[in-house]
Design a protein around this motif. Structure first.
Motif, mmCIF file in Angstrom:
data_model
loop_
_atom_site.group_PDB
_atom_site.id
_atom_site.type_symbol
_atom_site.label_atom_id
_atom_site.label_comp_id
_atom_site.label_asym_id
_atom_site.label_seq_id
_atom_site.Cartn_x
_atom_site.Cartn_y
_atom_site.Cartn_z
ATOM 1 N N SER A 15 -10.837 -9.158 0.562
ATOM 2 C CA SER A 15 -11.099 -7.773 0.184
ATOM 3 C C SER A 15 -10.594 -7.546 -1.223
ATOM 4 C CB SER A 15 -10.389 -6.813 1.144
ATOM 5 O OG SER A 15 -10.351 -5.510 0.599
ATOM 6 N N PRO A 16 -11.352 -6.803 -2.032
ATOM 7 C CA PRO A 16 -10.860 -6.496 -3.384
ATOM 8 C C PRO A 16 -9.585 -5.654 -3.346
ATOM 9 C CG PRO A 16 -12.846 -5.237 -2.878
ATOM 10 C CD PRO A 16 -12.686 -6.252 -1.795
ATOM 11 N N LEU A 17 -9.327 -4.970 -2.235
ATOM 12 C CA LEU A 17 -8.105 -4.185 -2.122
ATOM 13 C C LEU A 17 -6.911 -5.041 -1.730
ATOM 14 C CD1 LEU A 17 -9.490 -1.049 -0.237
ATOM 15 C CD2 LEU A 17 -9.317 -1.447 -2.700
ATOM 16 N N ASP A 18 -7.180 -6.186 -1.071
ATOM 17 C CA ASP A 18 -6.141 -7.135 -0.687
ATOM 18 C C ASP A 18 -5.012 -6.461 0.092
ATOM 19 O OD1 ASP A 18 -5.196 -9.715 -0.523
ATOM 20 O OD2 ASP A 18 -4.071 -9.606 -2.401
ATOM 21 N N LEU A 19 -5.379 -5.552 1.010
ATOM 22 C CA LEU A 19 -4.374 -4.757 1.722
ATOM 23 C C LEU A 19 -3.533 -5.587 2.675
ATOM 24 C CD1 LEU A 19 -6.428 -1.536 2.502
ATOM 25 C CD2 LEU A 19 -4.586 -1.800 0.839
ATOM 26 N N GLN A 20 -4.078 -6.698 3.152
ATOM 27 C CA GLN A 20 -3.334 -7.496 4.121
ATOM 28 C C GLN A 20 -2.069 -8.086 3.520
ATOM 29 O OE1 GLN A 20 -6.282 -8.147 2.839
ATOM 30 N NE2 GLN A 20 -6.507 -10.303 2.315
ATOM 31 N N SER A 21 -1.978 -8.154 2.193
ATOM 32 C CA SER A 21 -0.781 -8.700 1.559
ATOM 33 C C SER A 21 0.115 -7.608 0.968
ATOM 34 C CB SER A 21 -1.174 -9.681 0.451
ATOM 35 O OG SER A 21 -1.837 -9.002 -0.605
ATOM 36 N N ARG A 22 -0.260 -6.348 1.185
ATOM 37 C CA ARG A 22 0.512 -5.232 0.633
ATOM 38 C C ARG A 22 1.609 -4.783 1.592
ATOM 39 N NH1 ARG A 22 -1.199 -4.159 -4.774
ATOM 40 N NH2 ARG A 22 -3.454 -4.470 -4.879
ATOM 41 N N SER A 23 2.513 -3.976 1.068
ATOM 42 C CA SER A 23 3.607 -3.448 1.877
ATOM 43 C C SER A 23 3.093 -2.399 2.860
ATOM 44 C CB SER A 23 4.663 -2.808 0.971
ATOM 45 O OG SER A 23 4.135 -1.628 0.373
ATOM 46 N N LEU A 24 3.949 -2.027 3.822
ATOM 47 C CA LEU A 24 3.588 -0.995 4.786
ATOM 48 C C LEU A 24 3.311 0.340 4.096
ATOM 49 C CD1 LEU A 24 5.969 -1.663 7.805
ATOM 50 C CD2 LEU A 24 3.497 -2.028 7.688
ATOM 51 N N GLY A 25 4.039 0.607 3.023
ATOM 52 C CA GLY A 25 3.810 1.837 2.265
ATOM 53 C C GLY A 25 2.402 1.887 1.686
ATOM 54 N N TRP A 26 1.977 0.764 1.113
ATOM 55 C CA TRP A 26 0.620 0.661 0.581
ATOM 56 C C TRP A 26 -0.397 0.862 1.699
ATOM 57 C CZ3 TRP A 26 -2.201 0.062 -3.845
ATOM 58 C CH2 TRP A 26 -1.488 -0.106 -5.046
ATOM 59 N N GLN A 27 -0.152 0.216 2.819
ATOM 60 C CA GLN A 27 -1.102 0.303 3.926
ATOM 61 C C GLN A 27 -1.169 1.723 4.494
ATOM 62 O OE1 GLN A 27 -0.590 -2.838 6.800
ATOM 63 N NE2 GLN A 27 -0.371 -4.408 5.220
ATOM 64 N N PHE A 28 -0.031 2.395 4.578
ATOM 65 C CA PHE A 28 -0.028 3.780 5.034
ATOM 66 C C PHE A 28 -0.832 4.658 4.074
ATOM 67 C CE2 PHE A 28 1.752 8.073 5.002
ATOM 68 C CZ PHE A 28 1.608 8.423 6.345
ATOM 69 N N GLY A 29 -0.623 4.449 2.778
ATOM 70 C CA GLY A 29 -1.398 5.200 1.785
ATOM 71 C C GLY A 29 -2.890 4.923 1.903
ATOM 72 N N ALA A 30 -3.223 3.675 2.202
ATOM 73 C CA ALA A 30 -4.629 3.313 2.370
ATOM 74 C C ALA A 30 -5.231 4.032 3.574
ATOM 75 C CB ALA A 30 -4.770 1.799 2.524
ATOM 76 N N VAL A 31 -4.460 4.153 4.648
ATOM 77 C CA VAL A 31 -4.947 4.867 5.823
ATOM 78 C C VAL A 31 -5.226 6.329 5.471
ATOM 79 C CG1 VAL A 31 -4.318 5.712 8.124
ATOM 80 C CG2 VAL A 31 -3.857 3.341 7.503
ATOM 81 N N VAL A 32 -4.311 6.959 4.745
ATOM 82 C CA VAL A 32 -4.496 8.359 4.343
ATOM 83 C C VAL A 32 -5.750 8.506 3.483
ATOM 84 C CG1 VAL A 32 -3.521 10.265 3.009
ATOM 85 C CG2 VAL A 32 -2.045 8.908 4.512
ATOM 86 N N LEU A 33 -5.894 7.646 2.472
ATOM 87 C CA LEU A 33 -7.071 7.707 1.603
ATOM 88 C C LEU A 33 -8.347 7.398 2.376
ATOM 89 C CD1 LEU A 33 -5.753 6.037 -1.678
ATOM 90 C CD2 LEU A 33 -6.255 8.453 -1.287
ATOM 91 N N GLY A 34 -8.250 6.456 3.320
ATOM 92 C CA GLY A 34 -9.413 6.109 4.129
ATOM 93 C C GLY A 34 -9.892 7.274 4.974
ATOM 94 N N THR A 35 -8.946 8.016 5.566
ATOM 95 C CA THR A 35 -9.345 9.175 6.369
ATOM 96 C C THR A 35 -9.971 10.256 5.494
ATOM 97 O OG1 THR A 35 -7.125 10.169 6.255
ATOM 98 C CG2 THR A 35 -7.595 8.731 8.134
ATOM 99 N N LEU A 36 -9.482 10.399 4.269
ATOM 100 C CA LEU A 36 -10.094 11.364 3.340
ATOM 101 C C LEU A 36 -11.518 10.945 2.990
ATOM 102 C CD1 LEU A 36 -7.118 12.098 0.902
ATOM 103 C CD2 LEU A 36 -8.143 13.677 2.544
ATOM 104 N N PHE A 37 -11.706 9.658 2.743
ATOM 105 C CA PHE A 37 -13.039 9.139 2.435
ATOM 106 C C PHE A 37 -13.995 9.361 3.605
ATOM 107 C CE2 PHE A 37 -15.787 5.183 2.399
ATOM 108 C CZ PHE A 37 -16.662 5.657 1.423
#
Length: 198
Positions: A15-37
């Protein structure tokens, strides 16, 4: 004794976002942004009966492809929970738990499954580096939504009417949204290559 030189093989980033290697904080932020999208995609709709045409399946498949099956499933489920709790994030700004027992229920419950399927496929190479496979993965994701949605709709209005009203009007849109999602994934993946693990 000599050792073989290290290879410089390059593999596609899942994935261009490479979330699987990010911290839990990054992943939580991604979830928030994903729900907005996902919420924004719900406001782009063409009213139809009994189910409107929206950009939700586009967003669901893309979130799955970018986030992977686990985080994609979590993100899409979090968005649905927001809708069930009364936040105006469903189609056309709809909200409330009653949408999860009405005509749209099958489609709503299909979304996390469809997103997880696309994420699972993306993790196995059906991603932006293989755009044709990504397109077919997006189609499969859309098909899951239509099949599960129509199956529930058939309980309410009968199988024939469910196919006529809950599947047929959405086929062209599914093709177009799948192509758009695959093209978006390819665009986001451009230039993202990394050396293979040694």
């Amino acid at each position: 004794m000599t050792t073989a030189p290290a290879t410089s093989a390059v593999t596609p980033v899942f994935s261009p976002l490479d979330l699987q290697s990010r911290s839990l904080g990054w992943q939580f932020g991604a979830v928030v942004l994903g729900t907005l999208f996902l919420a924004v995609s719900s406001y782009i709709e063409v009213p139809m009966v009994p189910v409107p045409v929206t950009m939700q399946t586009f967003a669901v498949a893309l979130v799955g492809a970018l986030y992977g099956w686990r985080l994609g499933f979590i993100t899409i489920t979090a968005w649905l929970v927001q809708g069930a709790l009364g936040m105006p994030v469903l189609a056309g700004g709809a909200a409330g738990a009653h949408h999860f027992i009405g005509p749209t229920a099958g489609y709503l419950f299909a979304f996390p499954v469809a997103g997880a399927l696309m994420g699972w496929l993306a993790e196995r190479g059906w991603n932006g580096r293989r755009v044709v496979l990504a397109f077919f993965g997006m189609l499969l994701s859309n098909a899951v939504c239509l099949l599960l949605g129509a199956a529930w709709l058939a309980v309410i209005i009968g199988a024939e009417q469910a196919i006529l009203a809950g599947v047929m009007p959405f086929l062209v849109g599914a093709l177009l949204k799948s192509a758009l999602a695959a093209a978006t994934l390819k665009l986001l993946s451009r230039g993202r290559m990394r050396p293979a693990a040694q």
